[in-house]
Enzyme design. Structure first.
Site, PDB file in Angstrom:
ATOM      1  CG  HIS A   1       0.558   2.071  -9.728  1.00  0.00           C
ATOM      2  ND1 HIS A   1       0.176   1.657  -8.461  1.00  0.00           N
ATOM      3  CD2 HIS A   1      -0.482   2.807 -10.218  1.00  0.00           C
ATOM      4  CE1 HIS A   1      -1.045   2.115  -8.211  1.00  0.00           C
ATOM      5  NE2 HIS A   1      -1.451   2.812  -9.248  1.00  0.00           N
TER       6      HIS A   1
ATOM      7  CG  ASP B   1      -2.029   0.997   1.163  1.00  0.00           C
ATOM      8  OD1 ASP B   1      -2.325   1.479   0.048  1.00  0.00           O
ATOM      9  OD2 ASP B   1      -2.619   1.317   2.199  1.00  0.00           O
TER      10      ASP B   1
ATOM     11  CG  LEU C   1       9.960 -17.043  -2.783  1.00  0.00           C
ATOM     12  CD1 LEU C   1       9.715 -17.089  -1.266  1.00  0.00           C
ATOM     13  CD2 LEU C   1      10.408 -15.647  -3.206  1.00  0.00           C
TER      14      LEU C   1
END
Length: 245
Positions: free
Chosen positions: A35, A18, A129
């Site tokens: 972004h 956020d 991962l």
């Protein structure tokens, strides 16, 4: 030689990324710049997670509520997602990262949906991962969809409602087969889950970092992991009594 025990590393970290818009606004830049900078933070966080030995990393990239944003912003986010897949997939694959996508990804159209499926298939054999990207994801919708599937199975006689337990319900969620998050981090100072992994995060440790997502980096992740290691996770049980001396 140090006698200190190794740090407690969460197996699964989930992050609500956020603050991209506020990061851009503070610099008098368009939201798209925030972004784009946020994508760089994603790269840093993936690398840092690998360095710490985290096995699962879930990133809340686009919520089901984000479709309410202006069309140009949604278009820019979609472009960034496609660009990220094309520019980063080779590096992710070489680093041993396996990609999973949860959410209503078909809403992005068949072309991008296929690219996501191809990326999942290309990285399916990796084990270093597990990177889970939540796209057009909402926890309430996920739970409703699971309940609907269970109801249909029960009506067809394939499932006994009396035998349904938490494990059986979990198997119908989008995250079936994935471990629940041990740690949920939210950046930008906001302190809420915003419809993210509501079922799965029932016993997760929550950490709220004031840092805006584009500024999030290895030091922030290390600090969150250190805080996680200091917490006493009892899962509803009472702590063991301390023996009298």
């Amino acid at each position: 030689m140090s006698s200190q025990p190794p740090p407690l590393i969460p197996r699964h970290i989930a992050i609500i990324m956020d603050g991209n818009g506020r990061w851009a606004a503070r610099r008098s830049l368009p939201r798209a710049a925030g972004h784009r900078e946020g994508v760089r933070a994603v790269r840093r966080t993936i690398e840092a997670s690998i360095d710490h030995g985290v096995r699962w990393l879930t990133l809340f990239a686009f919520s089901s509520e984000n479709w309410r944003r202006p069309v140009d912003e949604v278009t820019d986010l979609t472009f960034l997602l496609r660009h990220y897949l094309r520019s980063e997939l080779k590096e992710l694959a070489e680093a041993g990262v396996r990609l999973h996508v949860i959410g209503e990804r078909d809403r992005f159209g068949p072309a991008l949906d296929q690219e996501l499926a191809d990326a999942e298939a290309r990285t399916a054999g990796n084990e270093r991962l597990n990177l889970v990207i939540a796209l057009s994801y909402g926890a309430r919708a996920e739970i409703v969809a699971a309940a609907r599937r269970i109801a249909l199975e029960a009506r067809a006689g394939a499932l006994d409602p009396a035998a349904l337990d938490e494990e059986g319900f979990t198997a119908h969620l989008a995250t079936s087969g994935m471990p629940d998050p041990d740690l949920v981090i939210r950046t930008s100072g906001e302190q809420r889950l915003s419809n993210f992994l509501l079922w799965q995060a029932a016993y997760a440790e929550l950490i709220f970092d004031d840092t805006l997502w584009p500024d999030f980096g290895p030091a922030n992740l290390a600090a969150a992991i250190a805080e996680y290691a200091r917490r006493d996770r009892r899962f509803g049980a009472r702590p063991a009594p301390v023996a009298a001396r």
